[in-house]
Design a protein around this motif. Structure first.
Motif, PDB file in Angstrom:
ATOM      1  N   LEU A 122     -21.656  32.675 -75.656  1.00 15.49           N
ATOM      2  CA  LEU A 122     -21.297  34.072 -75.868  1.00 15.49           C
ATOM      3  C   LEU A 122     -20.936  34.230 -77.342  1.00 15.49           C
ATOM      4  O   LEU A 122     -20.055  33.518 -77.839  1.00 15.49           O
ATOM      5  N   THR A 123     -21.608  35.143 -78.036  1.00 10.34           N
ATOM      6  CA  THR A 123     -21.474  35.248 -79.484  1.00 10.34           C
ATOM      7  C   THR A 123     -21.060  36.650 -79.893  1.00 10.34           C
ATOM      8  O   THR A 123     -21.559  37.644 -79.362  1.00 10.34           O
ATOM      9  N   ALA A 124     -20.137  36.710 -80.846  1.00 12.45           N
ATOM     10  CA  ALA A 124     -19.706  37.991 -81.425  1.00 12.45           C
ATOM     11  C   ALA A 124     -19.668  37.835 -82.932  1.00 12.45           C
ATOM     12  O   ALA A 124     -19.295  36.775 -83.444  1.00 12.45           O
ATOM     13  N   VAL A 125     -20.073  38.880 -83.654  1.00 14.57           N
ATOM     14  CA  VAL A 125     -20.078  38.863 -85.112  1.00 14.57           C
ATOM     15  C   VAL A 125     -18.954  39.752 -85.614  1.00 14.57           C
ATOM     16  O   VAL A 125     -18.942  40.959 -85.353  1.00 14.57           O
ATOM     17  N   PHE A 126     -18.003  39.145 -86.333  1.00 10.54           N
ATOM     18  CA  PHE A 126     -16.813  39.838 -86.825  1.00 10.54           C
ATOM     19  C   PHE A 126     -16.672  39.613 -88.336  1.00 10.54           C
ATOM     20  O   PHE A 126     -15.915  38.731 -88.752  1.00 10.54           O
ATOM     21  N   PRO A 127     -17.359  40.338 -89.187  1.00 11.57           N
ATOM     22  CA  PRO A 127     -17.175  40.177 -90.632  1.00 11.57           C
ATOM     23  C   PRO A 127     -15.719  40.446 -91.015  1.00 11.57           C
ATOM     24  O   PRO A 127     -15.131  41.443 -90.604  1.00 11.57           O
ATOM     25  N   GLY A 128     -15.141  39.539 -91.769  1.00  8.25           N
ATOM     26  CA  GLY A 128     -13.767  39.718 -92.226  1.00  8.25           C
ATOM     27  C   GLY A 128     -12.708  39.157 -91.305  1.00  8.25           C
ATOM     28  O   GLY A 128     -11.544  39.035 -91.705  1.00  8.25           O
ATOM     29  N   ALA A 129     -13.053  38.803 -90.076  1.00  7.14           N
ATOM     30  CA  ALA A 129     -12.061  38.255 -89.146  1.00  7.14           C
ATOM     31  C   ALA A 129     -11.910  36.750 -89.358  1.00  7.14           C
ATOM     32  O   ALA A 129     -12.804  36.077 -89.878  1.00  7.14           O
ATOM     33  N   THR A 130     -10.781  36.211 -88.972  1.00  4.73           N
ATOM     34  CA  THR A 130     -10.544  34.771 -89.085  1.00  4.73           C
ATOM     35  C   THR A 130     -10.614  34.066 -87.735  1.00  4.73           C
ATOM     36  O   THR A 130     -10.842  32.866 -87.670  1.00  4.73           O
ATOM     37  N   GLU A 131     -10.387  34.815 -86.679  1.00  3.29           N
ATOM     38  CA  GLU A 131     -10.502  34.233 -85.345  1.00  3.29           C
ATOM     39  C   GLU A 131     -10.907  35.316 -84.350  1.00  3.29           C
ATOM     40  O   GLU A 131     -10.771  36.503 -84.622  1.00  3.29           O
ATOM     41  N   ALA A 132     -11.418  34.871 -83.232  1.00  5.06           N
ATOM     42  CA  ALA A 132     -11.853  35.808 -82.193  1.00  5.06           C
ATOM     43  C   ALA A 132     -11.312  35.346 -80.848  1.00  5.06           C
ATOM     44  O   ALA A 132     -11.191  34.150 -80.585  1.00  5.06           O
ATOM     45  N   THR A 133     -10.991  36.320 -80.017  1.00  6.46           N
ATOM     46  CA  THR A 133     -10.540  36.040 -78.654  1.00  6.46           C
ATOM     47  C   THR A 133     -11.599  36.545 -77.687  1.00  6.46           C
ATOM     48  O   THR A 133     -12.069  37.679 -77.806  1.00  6.46           O
ATOM     49  N   ALA A 193     -14.661  39.913 -59.478  1.00  4.63           N
ATOM     50  CA  ALA A 193     -13.432  39.170 -59.181  1.00  4.63           C
ATOM     51  C   ALA A 193     -12.201  40.008 -59.492  1.00  4.63           C
ATOM     52  O   ALA A 193     -12.202  40.825 -60.413  1.00  4.63           O
ATOM     53  N   SER A 194     -11.166  39.786 -58.720  1.00  5.47           N
ATOM     54  CA  SER A 194      -9.899  40.465 -58.971  1.00  5.47           C
ATOM     55  C   SER A 194      -8.951  39.575 -59.765  1.00  5.47           C
ATOM     56  O   SER A 194      -7.882  40.012 -60.190  1.00  5.47           O
ATOM     57  N   ASP A 195      -9.336  38.308 -59.968  1.00  2.17           N
ATOM     58  CA  ASP A 195      -8.501  37.381 -60.715  1.00  2.17           C
ATOM     59  C   ASP A 195      -8.395  37.806 -62.171  1.00  2.17           C
ATOM     60  O   ASP A 195      -9.241  38.517 -62.696  1.00  2.17           O
ATOM     61  N   ASP A 196      -7.360  37.318 -62.844  1.00  2.00           N
ATOM     62  CA  ASP A 196      -7.239  37.564 -64.266  1.00  2.00           C
ATOM     63  C   ASP A 196      -8.369  36.856 -65.000  1.00  2.00           C
ATOM     64  O   ASP A 196      -8.766  35.753 -64.622  1.00  2.00           O
ATOM     65  N   PRO A 197      -8.892  37.467 -66.083  1.00  2.87           N
ATOM     66  CA  PRO A 197      -9.954  36.804 -66.846  1.00  2.87           C
ATOM     67  C   PRO A 197      -9.427  35.578 -67.574  1.00  2.87           C
ATOM     68  O   PRO A 197      -8.225  35.464 -67.840  1.00  2.87           O
ATOM     69  N   VAL A 198     -10.315  34.665 -67.881  1.00  3.89           N
ATOM     70  CA  VAL A 198      -9.963  33.493 -68.670  1.00  3.89           C
ATOM     71  C   VAL A 198     -10.134  33.830 -70.139  1.00  3.89           C
ATOM     72  O   VAL A 198     -11.160  34.387 -70.541  1.00  3.89           O
ATOM     73  N   LYS A 199      -9.133  33.536 -70.948  1.00  2.00           N
ATOM     74  CA  LYS A 199      -9.179  33.825 -72.373  1.00  2.00           C
ATOM     75  C   LYS A 199      -9.349  32.547 -73.174  1.00  2.00           C
ATOM     76  O   LYS A 199      -8.879  31.484 -72.790  1.00  2.00           O
ATOM     77  N   GLY A 200     -10.015  32.669 -74.318  1.00  2.00           N
ATOM     78  CA  GLY A 200     -10.128  31.561 -75.241  1.00  2.00           C
ATOM     79  C   GLY A 200     -10.193  32.073 -76.658  1.00  2.00           C
ATOM     80  O   GLY A 200     -10.752  33.142 -76.919  1.00  2.00           O
ATOM     81  N   VAL A 201      -9.577  31.345 -77.573  1.00  2.32           N
ATOM     82  CA  VAL A 201      -9.553  31.720 -78.979  1.00  2.32           C
ATOM     83  C   VAL A 201     -10.380  30.712 -79.773  1.00  2.32           C
ATOM     84  O   VAL A 201     -10.253  29.502 -79.570  1.00  2.32           O
ATOM     85  N   THR A 202     -11.236  31.217 -80.652  1.00  2.00           N
ATOM     86  CA  THR A 202     -12.089  30.342 -81.445  1.00  2.00           C
ATOM     87  C   THR A 202     -12.151  30.851 -82.876  1.00  2.00           C
ATOM     88  O   THR A 202     -12.039  32.053 -83.120  1.00  2.00           O
ATOM     89  N   PRO A 203     -12.301  29.968 -83.855  1.00  2.00           N
ATOM     90  CA  PRO A 203     -12.392  30.426 -85.247  1.00  2.00           C
ATOM     91  C   PRO A 203     -13.651  31.236 -85.496  1.00  2.00           C
ATOM     92  O   PRO A 203     -14.671  31.055 -84.827  1.00  2.00           O
ATOM     93  N   VAL A 204     -13.575  32.129 -86.468  1.00  2.00           N
ATOM     94  CA  VAL A 204     -14.750  32.875 -86.920  1.00  2.00           C
ATOM     95  C   VAL A 204     -15.303  32.156 -88.145  1.00  2.00           C
ATOM     96  O   VAL A 204     -14.576  31.876 -89.098  1.00  2.00           O
ATOM     97  N   GLY A 263     -19.107  35.192 -90.310  1.00  2.00           N
ATOM     98  CA  GLY A 263     -18.606  36.187 -89.368  1.00  2.00           C
ATOM     99  C   GLY A 263     -18.937  35.924 -87.916  1.00  2.00           C
ATOM    100  O   GLY A 263     -18.583  36.716 -87.042  1.00  2.00           O
ATOM    101  N   VAL A 264     -19.591  34.808 -87.622  1.00  2.00           N
ATOM    102  CA  VAL A 264     -20.019  34.510 -86.260  1.00  2.00           C
ATOM    103  C   VAL A 264     -18.950  33.706 -85.518  1.00  2.00           C
ATOM    104  O   VAL A 264     -18.430  32.708 -86.027  1.00  2.00           O
ATOM    105  N   ALA A 265     -18.621  34.171 -84.328  1.00  2.00           N
ATOM    106  CA  ALA A 265     -17.707  33.450 -83.432  1.00  2.00           C
ATOM    107  C   ALA A 265     -18.458  33.174 -82.136  1.00  2.00           C
ATOM    108  O   ALA A 265     -19.116  34.060 -81.593  1.00  2.00           O
ATOM    109  N   MET A 266     -18.350  31.943 -81.643  1.00  2.00           N
ATOM    110  CA  MET A 266     -19.087  31.573 -80.434  1.00  2.00           C
ATOM    111  C   MET A 266     -18.136  30.969 -79.406  1.00  2.00           C
ATOM    112  O   MET A 266     -17.284  30.144 -79.724  1.00  2.00           O
ATOM    113  N   PHE A 267     -18.328  31.398 -78.185  1.00  2.00           N
ATOM    114  CA  PHE A 267     -17.536  30.923 -77.049  1.00  2.00           C
ATOM    115  C   PHE A 267     -18.481  30.159 -76.134  1.00  2.00           C
ATOM    116  O   PHE A 267     -19.460  30.715 -75.641  1.00  2.00           O
ATOM    117  N   ASP A 268     -18.213  28.888 -75.939  1.00  2.00           N
ATOM    118  CA  ASP A 268     -19.104  28.036 -75.157  1.00  2.00           C
ATOM    119  C   ASP A 268     -18.591  27.871 -73.734  1.00  2.00           C
ATOM    120  O   ASP A 268     -17.444  27.476 -73.530  1.00  2.00           O
TER     121      ASP A 268
END
Length: 288
Positions: free
Chosen positions: A70-81, A89-100, A104-109
């Protein structure tokens, strides 16, 4: 190897998500805690396993892997959640923080054992320089239904190399000599598991040895030459055969006189792989 954040096996959705957070970022964040917060805009681009856009409903893409990126492009950001959850699902989502990255590309594996085949999921992301700001829209995707569900796999790499379904039962017919060779490998493997408890299945010493004993008992209880095991047990068994073959090769290289090489065990591995419909000459992480 990215540290595992969380795993869920509720209902039909199950996945393990993992992300890497650089230690340098943590220390830098602490050192600059008094820096003025710099808001970050929503992502310029979102991609679901390489498919651009944030699609939903009938337009949601079908990914052909259980471990999409899962990829997001954030120019100027230092990290992405990132947040990921099963679609219904009614469960809470799983969160993860990764560097940008600098571009500007942040990827969640999504990591092994991956998502459930045939299930749909949604995800979103937010970027931050020093504070978290607005989220993107929820983006949806479906995991192809014909993929192998790896949630029951003990040795995922071996399961993949052999091309087996971990939960399905497979019959492999051996000769009498091959069955004897198979049974003589198990005591060696059990001793190795006792000395190297995490190398065999990633579990504790007791878990590794108990699993070996169970498979050994299962094979011994089958009086004929047609052996029936699950794909997961065959994967574990063939990993042990490859390990025994490699060990013999190493010993033979050091002491060629009076010590057999691993040829007999490699041939047994090839025979079992052929019976499983796998590759002609698997190596299962070992050189041959």
């Amino acid at each position: 190897m990215r540290p595992t954040l969380s795993s869920h096996y509720g209902g039909k959705w199950r996945f393990v998500l993992a992300v890497a957070v650089a230690a340098s970022m943590v220390s830098a964040g602490c050192a600059d805690a008094d820096r003025e917060a710099a808001p970050s805009d929503p992502p310029e681009r979102l991609l679901t396993d390489g498919v651009p856009g944030c699609l939903r409903g009938s337009e949601r893409p079908v990914v052909t892997t259980t471990t999409p990126d899962l990829t997001a492009v954030f120019p100027g950001a230092t990290e992405a959640t990132f947040e990921l959850r099963a679609l219904n699902a009614s469960d809470d989502p799983v969160k993860g923080v990764t560097p940008v990255a600098a571009d500007g590309v942040a990827m969640f594996d999504v990591q092994d054992p991956g998502l459930a085949p045939g299930e749909s999921y949604r995800w979103r992301a937010t970027g931050a320089a020093w504070v978290e700001t607005g989220w993107s829209q929820w983006c949806e995707f479906t995991v192809a239904a014909d993929l192998t569900d790896l949630s029951a796999a003990t040795d995922i790499d071996a399961v993949r190399e052999l091309g087996v379904d971990p939960g399905r039962r497979y019959t492999v017919t051996l000769t009498a000599a091959e069955k004897r060779s198979l049974l003589e490998i198990f005591p060696e493997a059990e001793a190795f598991a006792a000395e190297n408890p995490t190398s065999w299945s990633g579990g504790s010493e007791d878990e590794s040895r108990e699993r070996l004993r169970r498979i050994t008992a299962d094979v011994r209880a089958q009086a004929g030459l047609s052996i029936v095991l699950t794909g997961d047990d065959w994967a574990s068994t063939t990993s042990e055969i490859a390990g025994a073959a490699s060990a013999r090769d190493e010993t033979h290289a050091e002491e060629p006189e009076g010590t057999p090489d691993g040829t007999e065990y490699w041939k047994l591995l090839d025979r079992i792989s052929a019976g499983l419909g796998g590759p002609a000459h698997p190596n299962l992480h070992y050189g041959r």
